[in-house]
Design an enzyme around this catalytic site. Structure first.
Site, PDB file in Angstrom:
ATOM      1  N   SER A 193       0.825  -1.217   0.000  1.00 52.64           N
ATOM      2  CA  SER A 193       0.000   0.000   0.000  1.00 52.64           C
ATOM      3  C   SER A 193       0.857   1.263   0.000  1.00 52.64           C
ATOM      4  O   SER A 193       0.346   2.358  -0.156  1.00 52.64           O
ATOM      5  CB  SER A 193      -0.852   0.021   1.272  1.00 52.64           C
ATOM      6  N   ARG A 194       2.184   1.089   0.197  1.00 53.31           N
ATOM      7  CA  ARG A 194       3.138   2.202   0.348  1.00 53.31           C
ATOM      8  C   ARG A 194       3.025   2.871   1.703  1.00 53.31           C
ATOM      9  O   ARG A 194       3.782   3.781   2.001  1.00 53.31           O
ATOM     10  CB  ARG A 194       2.990   3.275  -0.747  1.00 53.31           C
ATOM     11  N   LEU A 195       2.045   2.450   2.497  1.00 50.22           N
ATOM     12  CA  LEU A 195       2.020   2.966   3.869  1.00 50.22           C
ATOM     13  C   LEU A 195       2.854   1.992   4.695  1.00 50.22           C
ATOM     14  O   LEU A 195       2.344   1.032   5.264  1.00 50.22           O
ATOM     15  CB  LEU A 195       0.588   3.069   4.387  1.00 50.22           C
TER      16      LEU A 195
END
Ligand code: FMN
Length: 215
Positions: A193-195
């Site tokens: 999610s890139r988080l």
């Protein structure tokens, strides 16, 4: 070289679905062992390679280089090198350093910060004795970080030492281990999610605490 390189994850379908960092053990050394073992199982190339950064007070310069973590023993991170090398000189003058592991297949990073001292001669002797003869002679032959006139000089030196020690090669006094006592460890887990997720372990009144950090 293309201008924008893709990450491992974008190029490889075998990218393993990331675990959540919140499930890591409360003890940072257990957490390290868990991730280290998973890096080995995932066939990360050179899972035990890490980057050691040191500081030279005289030049006020930080420098980094890759080396192998030999083991984690009694919560100490142990690595071996030449005691006259640039890194060792830095560590003798300023015994605080950091170790950095990066395991791209798992999209994981571990940062470790702490104080470094030499291991005992007995421990260095014991490890040196287990090393291949070529590495043992190499430890004698190389005045690590010093200028050398040509590679041939090093090979000649190696040959002389091979003849000097036909049987057992003793450990040279200038070669041995350092052990790092950590006061901070930080685990980073990349997420699709890139988080991404970060968890920092730190000492408070000699008890390990942890907190999640923003990515
Ligand atoms: C994968 C890899 C593993 C290495 N392992 C070690 C090691 O265990 N000990 C060591 O002294 N140098 C090791 N080196 C070489 C160091 O990166 C470095 O060139 C050398 O120690 C001299 O560094 P210095 O001049 O900063 O002291 C390794 C290099 C690589 C790329």
């Amino acid at each position: 070289m293309s201008k924008w390189l893709k990450s491992y994850r974008e190029n490889h379908a075998d990218f393993i679905q990331p675990a959540s960092i919140e499930k890591l053990p409360l003890d940072p050394f257990e957490a390290f062992t868990l991730w280290f073992d998973e890096a080995v199982q995932s066939m990360e190339l050179e899972a035990n390679a890490c980057v050691l950064s040191t500081y030279a007070p005289q030049s006020q310069q930080v420098s980094s280089r890759t080396l192998y973590l030999k083991e984690m023993l009694d919560q100490q991170f142990i690595f071996y090198t030449n005691y006259n090398s640039k890194k060792a000189k830095d560590l003798h003058a300023h015994p605080k350093a950091s170790l950095l592991f990066f395991w791209p297949k798992l999209m994981r990073q571990i940062r470790i910060e702490g104080s470094v001292i030499r291991v005992s001669e007995t421990i260095s002797d014991a490890y040196f004795a287990t090393r291949p003869r070529e590495s043992q002679l190499g430890a004698w032959a190389s005045q690590q970080s010093e200028k050398i006139q040509s590679r041939q000089k090093l090979l000649d030196q190696y040959k002389l030492l091979d003849a000097r020690f036909p049987d057992v090669v003793p450990r040279p006094a200038h070669w041995g281990g350092f052990s790092m006592t950590a006061n901070y460890l930080e685990f980073w887990q990349g997420q699709t999610s890139r988080l991404h997720e970060r968890r920092a372990y730190y000492l408070e009144k000699n008890i390990w605490q942890s907190k999640l950090l923003q990515p």
